[in-house]
Enzyme design. Structure first.
Site, PDB file in Angstrom:
ATOM      1  CB  CYS A  43      48.275  41.786  38.161  1.00 46.98           C
ATOM      2  SG  CYS A  43      48.939  43.162  37.190  1.00 46.98           S
ATOM      3  CB  CYS A  54      49.388  43.780  32.428  1.00 50.72           C
ATOM      4  SG  CYS A  54      50.280  43.806  33.957  1.00 50.72           S
TER       5      CYS A  54
HETATM    6  C1  LIG Z   1      49.618  43.878  43.276  1.00 53.12           C
HETATM    7  C2  LIG Z   1      48.500  43.672  42.270  1.00 53.12           C
HETATM    8  C3  LIG Z   1      48.374  44.554  41.207  1.00 53.12           C
HETATM    9  C4  LIG Z   1      47.369  44.376  40.268  1.00 53.12           C
HETATM   10  N1  LIG Z   1      47.252  45.288  39.267  1.00 53.12           N
HETATM   11  C5  LIG Z   1      46.256  45.170  38.383  1.00 53.12           C
HETATM   12  C6  LIG Z   1      46.069  46.156  37.357  1.00 53.12           C
HETATM   13  O1  LIG Z   1      46.813  47.128  37.286  1.00 53.12           O
HETATM   14  N2  LIG Z   1      45.055  45.994  36.469  1.00 53.12           N
HETATM   15  C7  LIG Z   1      44.195  44.927  36.547  1.00 53.12           C
HETATM   16  O2  LIG Z   1      43.303  44.851  35.736  1.00 53.12           O
HETATM   17  N3  LIG Z   1      44.340  43.975  37.509  1.00 53.12           N
HETATM   18  C8  LIG Z   1      45.333  44.069  38.419  1.00 53.12           C
HETATM   19  N4  LIG Z   1      45.473  43.132  39.407  1.00 53.12           N
HETATM   20  C9  LIG Z   1      44.635  41.916  39.374  1.00 53.12           C
HETATM   21  C10 LIG Z   1      43.227  42.122  39.926  1.00 53.12           C
HETATM   22  O3  LIG Z   1      43.305  42.729  41.203  1.00 53.12           O
HETATM   23  C11 LIG Z   1      42.537  40.750  40.026  1.00 53.12           C
HETATM   24  O4  LIG Z   1      42.681  40.053  38.809  1.00 53.12           O
HETATM   25  C12 LIG Z   1      41.059  40.925  40.337  1.00 53.12           C
HETATM   26  O5  LIG Z   1      40.887  41.587  41.563  1.00 53.12           O
HETATM   27  C13 LIG Z   1      40.377  39.565  40.404  1.00 53.12           C
HETATM   28  O6  LIG Z   1      39.022  39.759  40.664  1.00 53.12           O
HETATM   29  P1  LIG Z   1      38.103  38.558  41.158  1.00 53.12           P
HETATM   30  O7  LIG Z   1      36.742  39.142  41.349  1.00 53.12           O
HETATM   31  O8  LIG Z   1      38.259  37.365  40.293  1.00 53.12           O
HETATM   32  O9  LIG Z   1      38.739  38.147  42.557  1.00 53.12           O
HETATM   33  P2  LIG Z   1      38.935  39.033  43.871  1.00 53.12           P
HETATM   34  O10 LIG Z   1      39.076  40.477  43.547  1.00 53.12           O
HETATM   35  O11 LIG Z   1      40.037  38.358  44.626  1.00 53.12           O
HETATM   36  O12 LIG Z   1      37.555  38.856  44.619  1.00 53.12           O
HETATM   37  C14 LIG Z   1      37.143  37.596  45.087  1.00 53.12           C
HETATM   38  C15 LIG Z   1      36.194  37.817  46.229  1.00 53.12           C
HETATM   39  O13 LIG Z   1      35.640  36.570  46.635  1.00 53.12           O
HETATM   40  C16 LIG Z   1      35.622  36.548  48.045  1.00 53.12           C
HETATM   41  N5  LIG Z   1      35.639  35.156  48.500  1.00 53.12           N
HETATM   42  C17 LIG Z   1      36.625  34.249  48.311  1.00 53.12           C
HETATM   43  N6  LIG Z   1      36.301  33.097  48.903  1.00 53.12           N
HETATM   44  C18 LIG Z   1      35.079  33.278  49.480  1.00 53.12           C
HETATM   45  C19 LIG Z   1      34.217  32.433  50.233  1.00 53.12           C
HETATM   46  N7  LIG Z   1      34.564  31.182  50.539  1.00 53.12           N
HETATM   47  N8  LIG Z   1      33.059  32.942  50.659  1.00 53.12           N
HETATM   48  C20 LIG Z   1      32.715  34.225  50.360  1.00 53.12           C
HETATM   49  N9  LIG Z   1      33.492  35.071  49.652  1.00 53.12           N
HETATM   50  C21 LIG Z   1      34.666  34.585  49.228  1.00 53.12           C
HETATM   51  C22 LIG Z   1      36.869  37.296  48.448  1.00 53.12           C
HETATM   52  O14 LIG Z   1      36.776  37.766  49.767  1.00 53.12           O
HETATM   53  C23 LIG Z   1      36.880  38.430  47.446  1.00 53.12           C
HETATM   54  O15 LIG Z   1      36.144  39.530  47.869  1.00 53.12           O
HETATM   55  C24 LIG Z   1      46.460  43.287  40.381  1.00 53.12           C
HETATM   56  C25 LIG Z   1      46.584  42.408  41.464  1.00 53.12           C
HETATM   57  C26 LIG Z   1      47.581  42.594  42.385  1.00 53.12           C
HETATM   58  C27 LIG Z   1      47.684  41.640  43.544  1.00 53.12           C
END
Ligand SMILES: Cc1cc2nc3c(=O)[nH]c(=O)nc-3n(C[C@H](O)[C@H](O)[C@H](O)COP(=O)(O)OP(=O)(O)OC[C@H]3O[C@@H](n4cnc5c(N)ncnc54)[C@H](O)[C@@H]3O)c2cc1C
Length: 310
Positions: free
Chosen positions: A73, A251
């Protein structure tokens, strides 16, 4: 392979391991975050402590920091700066605060369409933007932050400092055969199929897709992965039969209590507004957008996205 050493076979692998928070890359912060003017809202406790710190701050220099590398983000380091400003105006202390937004990047926002609007928000709020300053260390006892710039190291004194930590792909991805030279899972930017392993697909923050890392992006990526994986399993050639992802990301930048600007763009960084249909210019922060952020998006997330319905 699991931590226990157990190995699990697969026909297809979908990798969505997210981003790693590299707090260790900022010297001096370990064990010091969440008190004495040093905050970071990227953990559950960190968010609670940041809100406590904002409420108790009554004047001085407040610095909000964004690192130079990729983050989840892109607007999040600004959102907390704007919300803090809003709170300090409401509580009557803003005049006593010198507020700065310091980023390691050369500009405050990647999309050139939305950037001037966000620069205007900073002008209106009297938040001083400082670019190309990358936080490298903090001395919490003296309240001094050190930044790397093209002209060498420079320091700033602070009374309140909020920082977004440097981030990267998880170490286990970096050290695996799936990664490209940047450490992220190397996928085709349209089909999301791995560049070298056809039975591997990747999406989300741990992939090397050249777009802003957001949940909104993943909402568009997930159906592409599902369709293409199933077509590939049926023997289709994805070069001729595939769904394509065009880099959509968005965003919701909260600019004040009650105001939000919805920045939506794709690989071209040009605006791709989908919401709300009644807005003429998505760069104008509005109350309608704020309602979308606070009322509609949580429902879309929990009831729609998490159930695979939206
Ligand atoms: C402060 C903040 C505000 C945000 N605001 C927004 C917004 O308004 N709108 C928006 O669309 N996005 C927003 N985002 C971004 C959004 O949260 C992320 O882009 C999104 O969560 C990414 O999803 P993901 O599934 O790729 O990763 P994640 O949500 O990080 O999930 C990855 C998962 O993999 C697991 N994992 C990692 N390594 C391992 C391993 N070795 N073994 C087993 N499990 C593992 C983790 O535990 C986690 O559960 C924001 C982020 C932040 C920090």
């Amino acid at each position: 392979m699991l931590e226990s050493g157990k190995r699990i076979g697969y026909d297809y692998l979908v990798v969505a391991a997210g981003h790693q928070l590299d707090y260790g890359k900022v010297d001096g912060v370990e064990g010091k975050v969440g008190r004495d003017g040093l905050y970071s809202n990227y953990t559950r406790d960190g968010a609670t402590a940041t809100w406590r710190g904002i409420r108790s701050f009554a004047g001085g220099t407040a610095i909000f920091v964004e690192p130079k590398g990729p983050i989840k983000c892109g607007g999040a380091p600004q959102k907390i700066a704007y919300l803090a400003d809003s709170h300090w105006r409401r509580s009557g202390v803003r005049e006593r605060i010198d507020q700065r937004f310091v980023t390691g990047k050369p500009v405050i926002f990647g999309s050139p369409y939305y950037r001037p609007a966000l620069e205007e928000v900073m002008r209106r709020k009297k938040i001083t933007p400082v670019v190309s300053h990358n936080l490298i260390s903090v001395d919490p006892a003296k309240k001094i932050a050190s930044f790397e710039t093209s002209e060498g190291e420079t320091t700033m004194e602070y009374d309140f400092l909020h920082f977004c930590p440097p981030q990267s792909a998880p170490d286990f991805i970096k050290s695996s055969a799936l990664a490209d030279s940047s450490g992220y899972v190397e996928v085709d930017r349209a089909t999301l199929q791995h560049a070298r392993f056809p039975n591997v697909f990747g999406l989300g923050d741990s992939s090397n897709l050249p777009t802003s890392k957001t949940g909104a992006a993943i909402r568009k990526q997930a159906p592409v992965v599902v369709y293409n994986l199933l077509r590939h399993a049926d023997g289709a050639d994805l070069a001729v039969d595939s769904l394509e992802y065009h880099g959509y990301s968005s965003c919701p930048v909260v600019t004040d209590y009650g105001k939000m600007m919805l920045a939506e763009f794709d690989y071209s960084l040009k605006p791709t507004p989908t919401l709300p249909p009644w807005e003429h210019d998505s760069r104008i922060p509005t109350y309608a957008n704020w309602l979308i952020k606070t009322r509609a998006l949580p429902v879309l997330y929990w009831q729609g996205m998490m159930r695979g319905l939206a």
